[in-house]
Design an enzyme around this catalytic site. Structure first.
Site, PDB file in Angstrom:
ATOM      1  N   GLU A 277       0.835  -1.213   0.000  1.00 48.31           N
ATOM      2  CA  GLU A 277       0.000   0.000   0.000  1.00 48.31           C
ATOM      3  C   GLU A 277       0.866   1.258   0.000  1.00 48.31           C
ATOM      4  OE1 GLU A 277      -3.212   0.091  -0.476  1.00 48.31           O
ATOM      5  OE2 GLU A 277      -3.322  -2.083  -0.518  1.00 48.31           O
ATOM      6  N   ASP A 357       3.933  -3.985  -5.759  1.00 52.66           N
ATOM      7  CA  ASP A 357       4.536  -5.258  -5.321  1.00 52.66           C
ATOM      8  C   ASP A 357       6.052  -5.143  -5.314  1.00 52.66           C
ATOM      9  OD1 ASP A 357       2.165  -6.548  -4.912  1.00 52.66           O
ATOM     10  OD2 ASP A 357       2.224  -7.751  -6.746  1.00 52.66           O
TER      11      ASP A 357
HETATM   12 ZN    ZN Z   1      -2.507  -2.611  -4.647  1.00 55.31          ZN
END
Ligand code: ZN
Length: 409
Positions: A277, A357
């Site tokens: 996030e 990621d």
């Molecule tokens: Zn995401």
């Protein structure tokens, strides 16, 4: 039938067929791979879990087929048959003017809502319940719907009055002002949503002191991230699906963890979800999203402006030239064209997910992110074998096997 009406009906039918075809492909793809767990997941996902995910995905795709056909039929029925009597009913009770236009939009919205309500009820109390996700009671569901409807009326009615009044006052420039106002409202909603709207539906508790909170604060400090608080949301009261998200802007940002996420994950996995996030913030994905919405909204308002100025759209459907009817026809017709844009917006969103990621990998390493993604997809019954074409149109997040391949690469 005029050429314009024929074009709109053709777009509705084609987009209904396209969605039906994509859902059918998705159902077929998961059924074809139901027999065996994909090699990379042989050690982490059992055959039983894999098959439950396949059954859940297939059940949802089958329902989506019925929904796509129903929605397309409904759009055609509205334009061809239903709009006229509804408008005449309103016109019989309210003299021509702003109030008549607003009342027409409100009544059409209310009827549309009732016509699609059976799908929400079926999804919540049959489909989600059948796979063990639903925790909502009928009373809670009814209260949620009532609150959402009240909120829509309180916010929507003044906006509709504003829109129709602006259209009347500035027939050539209204759309630029309406667009600017809409963007301002969107930003304001992002600011007020966490403190005023979200608490109407869920309880937000500051995260308890302890080792988990301490390691989260340490990670935030390491990434140079300022926030106005860490909260736990009682998502488990409605559903067993787990997640985490950020809301707000600047220092007023809040980080919200679903209690369902905290229950089922190790602290390293939770930190990796948080790092993902944070990646979205580092790369400015929130602003990118707002920019995309601004462009789409501008295009939408330009189309509306053209439709209002031309004044021929209602006549194409044998309807009187009331601004409410122009608005409803444009909104109905834009749905199918929107589904053609889905591959582009979803592509941008999937690209952002890969970047987030990669940020998580560089912050906390690949291993906890991989195990978090594996657990999340297992617990949310996300299929590991989606159809590639369906993915292009419908996946805002890349399929988990692709995300793991990127993390391992
Ligand atoms: Zn995401």
């Amino acid at each position: 039938m005029t050429a314009l009406a024929a074009l709109v009906f053709a777009a509705i039918v084609l987009s209904g067929l396209l969605n039906t075809y994509l859902d059918w492909r998705q159902a077929a793809a998961v059924r074809a791979h139901r027999g065996a767990v994909p090699g990379a997941f042989a050690g982490t996902v059992t055959l039983e879990e894999h098959q439950r995910a396949a059954d859940y995905t297939e059940a949802r795709a089958r329902l989506a087929i019925i929904e796509a056909i129903y929605d397309a039929d409904l759009a055609i029925i509205w334009l061809a048959f239903l709009l006229r009597p509804v408008f005449h009913f309103v016109a019989a009770h309210i003299p021509a003017g702003l109030t008549r236009s607003v009342a027409t939009v409100v009544l059409v919205t209310a009827i549309s809502y009732l016509l699609t309500l059976p799908f929400s009820i079926y999804k919540t109390f049959r489909l989600e319940a059948q796979f063990g996700f639903n925790r909502t009671t009928p009373a809670m569901f009814a209260l949620d719907q009532a609150k959402a409807a009240a909120l829509q009326l309180v916010l929507g009615v003044p906006l509709l009055y504003g829109l129709f009044a602006l259209l009347r006052a500035l027939p050539n420039l209204w759309w630029i002002f309406a667009w600017a106002a809409m963007m301002a409202i969107m930003v304001a909603m992002i600011v007020i949503f966490p403190t005023f709207i979200a608490p109407l539906f869920n309880k937000f508790t500051p995260m308890a002191e302890g080792p988990m909170r301490a390691s989260i604060v340490a990670l935030l400090a390491k990434c140079g991230f300022e926030s106005n608080g860490l909260f736990v949301m009682d998502a488990s009261k409605r559903s067993a699906h787990g997640n985490a998200y950020f809301t707000g802007f600047g220092k007023a940002k809040r980080i919200v963890f679903f209690d369902t996420l905290l229950e089922k994950h190790t602290s390293d996995e939770i930190l990796s979800v948080l790092a993902h996030e944070l990646g979205h913030f580092k790369f400015g994905h929130v602003l990118q999203r707002i920019g995309e919405s601004a462009l789409l909204a501008l295009a939408g308002f330009a189309i509306l402006h053209w439709a209002f100025a031309a004044g021929t759209l209602p006549a194409a459907f044998h309807l009187p030239n009331d601004p409410a009817l122009v608005l409803i026809i444009v909104m109905t017709a834009m749905g199918p064209f929107g589904s053609l844009l889905a591959p582009l917006t979803n592509f941008l969103s999937r690209r952002a997910e890969f970047q987030a990621d990669a940020f998580a990998k560089s912050t906390v390493g690949a291993a906890p992110m991989i195990s978090a993604l594996t657990k999340l997809s297992r617990d949310n019954l996300a299929t590991l074998t989606p159809d590639w074409l369906y993915t292009i149109f419908n996946y805002s997040h890349p399929p988990v096997p692709e995300r793991i391949a990127h993390l391992e690469g």
